[in-house]
Scaffold this motif. Structure first.
Motif, PDB file in Angstrom:
ATOM      1  N   GLU A 394      51.186  -0.216  14.568  1.00 41.31           N
ATOM      2  CA  GLU A 394      50.691   0.754  13.640  1.00 41.31           C
ATOM      3  C   GLU A 394      50.530   0.028  12.228  1.00 41.31           C
ATOM      4  OE1 GLU A 394      51.247   4.949  11.858  1.00 41.31           O
ATOM      5  OE2 GLU A 394      52.296   4.470  13.742  1.00 41.31           O
ATOM      6  N   SER A 396      48.916   0.806   8.189  1.00 44.95           N
ATOM      7  CA  SER A 396      48.411   1.900   7.496  1.00 44.95           C
ATOM      8  C   SER A 396      48.138   1.252   6.063  1.00 44.95           C
ATOM      9  CB  SER A 396      49.289   2.997   7.432  1.00 44.95           C
ATOM     10  OG  SER A 396      50.650   2.473   6.967  1.00 44.95           O
ATOM     11  N   LYS A 398      47.210   3.327   2.316  1.00 47.15           N
ATOM     12  CA  LYS A 398      46.642   4.902   1.654  1.00 47.15           C
ATOM     13  C   LYS A 398      45.821   4.478   0.747  1.00 47.15           C
ATOM     14  CE  LYS A 398      48.681   9.070  -0.279  1.00 47.15           C
ATOM     15  NZ  LYS A 398      50.188   9.841  -0.746  1.00 47.15           N
ATOM     16  N   LYS A 420      41.785   4.235  16.199  1.00 46.36           N
ATOM     17  CA  LYS A 420      42.189   5.059  14.970  1.00 46.36           C
ATOM     18  C   LYS A 420      43.017   6.319  15.171  1.00 46.36           C
ATOM     19  CE  LYS A 420      39.658   7.780  11.281  1.00 46.36           C
ATOM     20  NZ  LYS A 420      38.216   8.007  10.853  1.00 46.36           N
ATOM     21  N   LYS A 421      44.175   6.145  14.313  1.00 43.51           N
ATOM     22  CA  LYS A 421      45.165   7.147  14.547  1.00 43.51           C
ATOM     23  C   LYS A 421      44.640   8.339  13.519  1.00 43.51           C
ATOM     24  CE  LYS A 421      50.045   8.232  13.920  1.00 43.51           C
ATOM     25  NZ  LYS A 421      51.366   8.125  13.471  1.00 43.51           N
ATOM     26  N   ASN A 422      44.526   8.014  12.288  1.00 44.89           N
ATOM     27  CA  ASN A 422      43.819   8.918  11.248  1.00 44.89           C
ATOM     28  C   ASN A 422      43.129   8.266  10.286  1.00 44.89           C
ATOM     29  OD1 ASN A 422      45.860   8.056   9.623  1.00 44.89           O
ATOM     30  ND2 ASN A 422      47.558   9.246  10.595  1.00 44.89           N
ATOM     31  N   ASP A 423      42.941   8.809   8.973  1.00 43.89           N
ATOM     32  CA  ASP A 423      42.046   8.202   7.949  1.00 43.89           C
ATOM     33  C   ASP A 423      42.810   7.032   7.380  1.00 43.89           C
ATOM     34  OD1 ASP A 423      39.746   9.782   8.404  1.00 43.89           O
ATOM     35  OD2 ASP A 423      40.401  11.222   6.742  1.00 43.89           O
ATOM     36  N   GLN A 424      44.240   6.976   7.410  1.00 47.17           N
ATOM     37  CA  GLN A 424      44.997   5.884   6.679  1.00 47.17           C
ATOM     38  C   GLN A 424      45.627   5.029   7.837  1.00 47.17           C
ATOM     39  OE1 GLN A 424      45.651   9.079   5.355  1.00 47.17           O
ATOM     40  NE2 GLN A 424      44.194   8.587   3.834  1.00 47.17           N
ATOM     41  N   SER A 425      45.722   5.283   9.220  1.00 47.52           N
ATOM     42  CA  SER A 425      46.355   4.560  10.025  1.00 47.52           C
ATOM     43  C   SER A 425      45.433   4.063  11.201  1.00 47.52           C
ATOM     44  CB  SER A 425      47.703   5.395  10.502  1.00 47.52           C
ATOM     45  OG  SER A 425      48.324   5.385   9.488  1.00 47.52           O
ATOM     46  N   GLY A 479      43.533   7.042  20.089  1.00 41.38           N
ATOM     47  CA  GLY A 479      42.523   7.748  19.582  1.00 41.38           C
ATOM     48  C   GLY A 479      41.143   6.985  19.945  1.00 41.38           C
ATOM     49  N   GLU A 480      40.233   7.346  18.914  1.00 45.82           N
ATOM     50  CA  GLU A 480      38.985   6.826  18.868  1.00 45.82           C
ATOM     51  C   GLU A 480      38.823   5.208  18.905  1.00 45.82           C
ATOM     52  OE1 GLU A 480      35.139   6.613  16.011  1.00 45.82           O
ATOM     53  OE2 GLU A 480      36.854   7.880  15.683  1.00 45.82           O
TER      54      GLU A 480
END
Length: 840
Positions: A394, A396, A398, A420-425, A479-480
């Motif tokens: 993973e 990341s 920020k 994509k996990k989220n906007d940072q990771s 995710g995506e």
């Protein structure tokens, strides 16, 4: 053949008539189709008589594709200088007519859906030549190989053409090749001169080995910085050839090298054992036989280790193919003296030509093995258990989305799956076809079976980008899947204000945006302390270095200022915020004395004989392609003619600088004393200390009073162990220092590939970065050098009069890939003149 016979064969070549010389290459594969023009007929001279320009090579390939149904040409990219990168596809008419279907069936094997009739498809072979521009014999051989495969009606060649799809890449580095070609032909005499000191054999700096920006493209397969490599990777991942060749040249007094290479230094090499043992030994028998047949001398196994995965001969090994390295003794011109007689250009070409056809023979006769091996390779990548229980990584980041985006872009160039996990990771699972490439990017090695490296010993690229990552023992739900990165950096569109704009200095593109804004005429001030303030988008906290553009202090009205700011934000996709008041809720207000005006850098760099073209090219490339900042490159022989008052910053990279006598050194020192900034990198920092340009000292090894006695035969190995080919270390960075602006974590990785060890400054404020107590992150360093490193500093600022010298012991711009330390170098250019070294 004895060496006396070898000498005689070389000397005879020197006198052979050029018409006969073409038979010297081709007679084994007669008869030839008379409707197909030979290279000699097309060029107007025989192969080996002159060095062939790249445009003529391309033109000949285009002609073959025009007149024969056995050849098709593809332009797969362009170089920095806009030369074509071409691939000539050669097979029989039936195969080329059905090429799309054959390609899909070939790719099906990689996805484990191909049946077990491995002989049903032709083998895919990529004959790659000329990654080093001044190693010219291979591209000439490519012309002969193309002609042979297209025009020969010999049963042996017809069999190869029927059972293979051959992709001929004649010159991976056309810019460097033409630089050398011009040199060799320019100094060629009608009466060829073999004297080693003849100008023809000794190119001027920077020589033709490298590309436009003086990078070694044979190290760029992994790092993928340049369009030549990016285009080749894009092509490679659309075809996945079973075999890829990598033809080179070496010292004039050598013979010829083919694989196997020296044993990998890794304790657990990533390619399967079948690759570096079974396949290499299988193919070596063909090379041995073909070279023996022409009386060629050769060696194998004792050199050119395959540890670094970024060569043209090692990258294919991590793609289920077989990468093959060849090294030919170079004539460095048209004929040159050696210890055993004269070596001629035609002689060097013939060995490359013979080995090319031997590669095809081995590939065709073992195509079933090669195809099954590649299928098993990708099956094992998905099935094998992860090292140390790691299932995924993973990553990341920020604060710096453009640096994070650059890393994801890099992974996608290698066909690595990213989610994509989220906007940072983001998640990079190991359960994917490119598992071994994922391991290459993230795994570290501190223990090796060998301690002598042909090149770097560390290449976990996640550290190059200074990206935070963690190992996951269980693969999370994905995710995506990321297929493109244009949407990864989302910045809030700037709102117009009449007060001030703030540019976030944490972002990788901030330097480029600032220079653009300065070029447009805007004035900027940098925050030398952090602050928190109300913006038009809410309360924001800003780090050291953040740039403030006061609207009322500009020479333009507020509408024009907004227009320029908005243009910069759109161009570089950087976070910029508008504020309507100068009062901060925390930290310094916008009117503080700790907001210091930043001047536009006016940068020059010394280049020429004795200077590392690699490091100089890294600086030039960074400023020219990412920062869009012009840099004046000053030849050392013009030093006395230069008016240095035009510049406020001068860069010196590793080099001997023997041209700088005492008077020139005094001129340089006086320029610094006047308030300017000298930035030195690696060997140049060591030079500055040893020449007493600065009042700093080097760390030196305590020598034993009694010298030890060791065996002579081990000398090369013992000395080689003390080289530092390239390793990654951790430093403790003062993030409050202007050179540390834009960093959040004081512990960052740096790259060291030199023996420059500088003592921490006596001034307690001057040592900006120092190696930590346990600094080795990845790679090999000898115990002796590790001891020296532990006593030294990575980055120092040393005052001279009103100016200063910024000494990088390491290389912050290594191979154009060290995004994580580029910012320190850019800080030196933008903030150097604002650094006031307190007495301490």
């Amino acid at each position: 053949m004895h060496f006396k016979q070898f000498l005689t064969s070389l000397t005879l070549l020197f006198f052979v008539n050029i018409l006969v010389a073409q038979n010297y290459f081709l007679e084994k594969y007669e008869p030839f189709n008379k409707d197909i023009p030979s290279p000699e007929e097309f060029l107007g001279y025989g192969i080996g008589e002159y060095h062939t320009r790249h445009d003529l090579i391309v033109a000949y390939f285009e002609e073959l594709a025009k007149v024969s149904d056995k050849a098709e040409i593809e332009v797969y990219g362009k170089t920095h200088e806009k030369r074509k990168l071409v691939m000539l596809r050669v097979s029989n008419k039936e195969n080329l007519t059905n090429i799309d279907d054959l390609k899909q069936k070939h790719l099906n094997y990689l996805n484990s859906v191909g049946d077990e009739d491995y002989s049903a498809l032709p083998v895919f072979v990529n004959l790659g030549y000329g990654v080093h521009g001044n190693e010219p014999s291979s591209a000439e051989a490519a012309l002969l190989v193309a002609y042979t495969l297209v025009a020969s009606e010999n049963p042996e060649i017809l069999n190869y053409v029927k059972n293979s799809i051959v992709f001929i890449d004649p010159a991976i580095n056309p810019d460097g090749r033409d630089r050398h070609t011009q040199w060799a032909n320019q100094y060629r005499s009608n009466n060829l001169v073999s004297d080693n000191v003849e100008a023809e054999h000794n190119e001027a700096w920077p020589k033709g080995r490298t590309n436009h920006y003086w990078f070694d493209l044979n190290r760029d397969w992994l790092l993928a910085v340049h369009p030549e490599s990016q285009s080749k990777l894009n092509w490679y991942h659309s075809w996945y050839p079973n075999v890829t060749t990598d033809f080179h040249e070496m010292g004039t007094n050598s013979t010829y090298f083919f694989e196997p290479k020296r044993t990998s230094a890794l304790t657990k090499p990533l390619p399967p054992k079948e690759n570096y043992e079974d396949l290499n030994n299988m193919f070596a028998k063909y090379f041995q036989k073909s070279l023996d047949s022409i009386g060629g001398f050769y060696f194998t196994s004792e050199a050119f280790d395959g540890t670094y995965p970024g060569y043209g001969s090692t990258y294919p090994d991590l793609q289920g193919g077989l990468g093959l390295l060849f090294e030919q003794a170079s004539s460095r011109g048209h004929v040159q003296d050696t210890d055993f007689g004269k070596i001629t250009f035609p002689f060097t070409i013939r060995n490359q030509y013979v080995s090319s056809l031997a590669t095809l023979q081995a590939s065709v006769e073992n195509k079933d093995f090669l195809r099954k091996y590649q299928q098993d390779f990708f099956n094992s990548a998905k099935a094998a258990s992860a090292k140390n229980g790691v299932a995924a990584y993973e990553i990341s980041e920020k604060y710096d989305n453009n640096r994070k985006k650059a890393f994801v872009d890099f992974l996608l160039k290698h066909n690595i799956e990213v989610y994509k996990k989220n906007d940072q990771s983001f998640i990079i699972p190991l359960n994917q076809p490119q598992k071994r490439m994922v391991q290459t990017m993230f795994e570290t090695n501190k223990k090796f079976v060998d301690s002598v490296f042909y090149d770097a010993s560390a290449w976990n690229v996640v550290d190059f980008y200074n990206i935070d990552y963690k190992e996951l023992t269980k693969s999370p739900s994905l995710g995506e899947k990321i297929t493109e990165t244009s949407s990864l950096v989302k910045v809030e569109k700037i709102i117009k204000t009449n007060y001030a704009y703030i540019l976030d200095w944490d972002d990788y593109n901030a330097s480029a945006a600032l220079y653009f804004l300065q070029t447009k005429g805007l004035k900027a001030a940098s925050a030398f302390k952090p602050f928190t303030i109300e913006t038009t988008s809410g309360v924001k906290s800003f780090n050291y270095g953040s740039m403030m553009f006061p609207v009322s202090k500009q020479t333009f009205d507020s509408n024009k200022v907004y227009e320029i700011i908005a243009e910069a934000q759109e161009k570089f996709n950087v976070p910029i915020w508008a504020v309507n008041s100068g009062m901060s809720s925390k930290g310094i207000p916008l009117g503080s004395r700790d907001f210091i005006k930043v001047d536009k850098p006016k940068v020059a760099m010394l280049i020429g004989d004795g200077v590392s073209p690699y490091e100089a090219g890294e600086v030039w490339h960074l400023l020219d392609t990412r920062i869009e900042m012009p840099i004046t490159k000053i030849q050392l022989h013009n030093f006395n003619r230069v008016d240095f008052s035009k510049y406020n910053t001068l860069v010196m990279v590793s080099g001997s600088y023997y041209q700088l006598d005492s008077l020139k050194l005094e001129k340089l020192q006086n320029w610094v004393k006047e308030g300017n900034t000298l930035v030195t990198i690696g060997g140049a920092s060591k030079w500055a200390v040893s020449k007493k340009v600065v009042a700093e000292k080097l760390v030196v090894q305590n020598k034993d009073s009694v010298a030890k006695r060791v065996s002579y035969v081990n000398a090369a190995e013992d000395i080689g162990k003390q080289r530092l080919g390239g390793a990654i270390f951790e430093v403790d960075l003062d993030v409050s220092h202007p050179l540390g602006f834009g960093y959040r974590d004081s512990k960052i990785p740096v790259y060291k590939n030199n023996l420059t060890f500088i003592k921490s400054s006596k001034n307690i404020y001057s040592t900006v970065a120092k190696y930590t107590n346990d600094p080795l992150i990845n790679g090999f360093i000898s115990p002796k050098n590790l001891d020296l490193l532990s006593k030294s500093a990575s980055l120092i600022v040393s005052p001279i009069g009103r100016g200063r010298v910024i000494l990088f012991a390491d290389n912050p711009n290594f191979r154009g890939a060290w995004y994580g330390t580029n910012k320190m170098f850019m800080n030196a250019l933008f903030f150097g003149s604002k650094i006031r070294v307190p007495k301490g």
